[in-house]
Structures are given as structure tokens and as C-alpha cells.
Design a protein around this motif. Sequence first.
Motif: not given
Length: 311
Positions: A184-185, A203-205, A287-293, A295-297
Motif C-alpha cells: 500500500s505504500d 488493488g485495495t489502496s 493523484a495524491k495516492l500516486v504522489d505519496r507512493l 515520495r515514499d518509494h
Amino acid sequence: MVLPSGWAQRLRVPVVAAPMTGVSGPDLVVAACTHGVVGTFPTHNASSPQVLDSWLAQMTEGIAAGTPTGAQAAPLGANLVVHRTNARLHSDLAAVVRAGVELVVASVGSPREVVGPLHDAGVLVWSDVASLRHAELAIAAGVDGLVLLTAGAGGQTGWANPISFVRAVRDRFDGTLVLAGGVSDGEGVFAAQVLGADLAYLGTSFIATEESLAAPDYKAAVVAATLDDVTTSTQVSGLAANVLSSWLADQGADAGGGFAQDRLLGQGAVWAAGHSVSGTDEVVAVAKLVDRLVRDHQHARSFPDPSTRRQ
Ligand SMILES: Cc1cc2nc3c(=O)[nH]c(=O)nc-3n(C[C@H](O)[C@H](O)[C@H](O)COP(=O)(O)O)c2cc1C
């Protein structure tokens, strides 16, 4: 590590927004592809061949409109259920080829019959598998990639441990490997790459995104749930699937009898979700979910020292 040719420049983070019954539609796919992750959907989410054609047109137009001139969007993929009970398989396959979809993920059965026609049309073929035996059969059928379904995945799940499964398949396959289940991240995406996978399948995220087709109360239930609220059941399609326990409690007794495409589609609104509900805390735009992914990646990649872990 094998990403399909040219994909590295088109992806902001090695993630696939995985196909989900009742959840992935044109808005989710367009948002995924235009924000830098692979966008996919099951063709059976379109209620008829006519609706499928119109969805595919909406997706290709939406992706083109949302991509700056000179840039390339992330790839668009379709999921085809290749089980013998899928009466629409051949017409759906023809529709995705006509639309110029780059990738097909074959699920619930052997990809053997679809690899030839799809390769002839220049479409990449992945197969989702939950055991080494099925991985070997798919490799023998000539697939370009394997999606490894592991324990805790939302919807139709696997049971293998992800660490062991990736290592075992990487030893015998040099095509694209995609890890499905529990990610999820960005740290999870990086962990999948460390093991030997090329991409993570989330999927779930993506259920709890503004663009998903999931009903508001289902999104809220995903946000509220933890991994203790997920149960494995054969109730949905006849195959082991992870669902929210609260939804399952409202259903009747399991009918048994194995997979059938009609059974899957006749279920109505299923609240499927996997262990990664524990990493899904709010409904956000893709957009926000992908930005977080992203950043954390990046953080996980540049600071692999555990003492610098994100709090
Ligand atoms: C609500 C839901 C519906 C799903 N429907 C499909 C489907 O139609 N076809 C398919 O190949 N996989 C389906 N899956 C499985 C996902 O594509 C993917 O393997 C899984 O969600 C990955 O695990 P995660 O949920 O932990 O991210 C579904 C998963 C969920 C949560």
C-alpha cells in the motif's frame, strides 16, 4: 529486473493500479495512466460489448487529453478472465486489440489460448498465478510477465508467502514479475523490487480513491478496516477471495460449486479488500495516492538504513 521496453520512462513509480471487479472504470484508469502508474480494469466491468467499446474510447481519449504534448502516458492494460465460462472472452479480446491496449492480464485459467492472438497484435500478456506449478504452465505458454498473487491480496487471493514466492519464480523466469498482495505504500513497492519483482500490483489502496466506482459506504469501510477485519472466503466467485468480514457477515451460506463467470458477475456489490486496508486511511484522489507512493518509494530507495525509516 525486466520492465517492458520503454516503460521505465513512462512510470513515476513501478506500480500497477490492479484490475478490480466493480471498482475499476474509465475515471480510475485515466487517472492512473495520466499520473504515472499502469492503469488496468477487468473488461467484465463494462456491462456489455457496446459499453466496453465506449469505455475503451473514453479511456484512450481521456489519457490523450490528460497527457502533455511530447510526454507519454503510463500504459493501459485490460484484464480478461480466461476461464471457459466467460462467454465474452473472444469479443472482449477483439475489442481490447482494436482499441490498442498495450497489456492484457489473463486471470482465472491458462493463458495458452490468448497468448498467440495477443502477441500477433503486439499486446503484452501477463498471467496471474498463485502457485509455482501455474507459474511454470504460464511460462510454457509464452507469457511476457507473471502477476504473483500472494497471501493477503484483496479479491481473489493467493496463499504463498510473498518473499518465498518471488524468490522461487525469479529463479526460473526472466520476464516481468509483478508482486500482488499487501502493498500500500512506497516502502512496500521498494521491498518488492528488492526481492526481485519489477512492479507492485496494488488493488485495495485504489478502492478508496475518488475516481473508483466503489460506493461511498464501501470506501468508508475500507478506510475504517484493519487487516484483522479481512476474511478469506469462497463466497464471491467460488475461489478463495479476501473480503471485508463486515460484508461477509451479511451474506447467506456459501453456495460452493467452484468458479463460474456468471457467479462472479451475479454477486452484486462485493466488498472485497486485502490486508493492505491497514495502510489505507482516507479516500484520496489518485493523484495524491500516486504522489505519496512516489515520495515514499524515493525515500525508501535513498535511505535504506532502517534507522532513517519514515515515522
Ligand atoms: C475489490 C477487488 C476486486 C478485484 N477484482 C479482480 C478482477 O476482476 N480481476 C483480477 O484479475 N483481479 C481482481 N482483484 C485482484 C487485484 O487485481 C489484485 O490482485 C489485488 O488487489 C492485489 O492485492 P491488494 O489488494 O493487497 O493490493 C480484485 C481485488 C479487489 C480488492
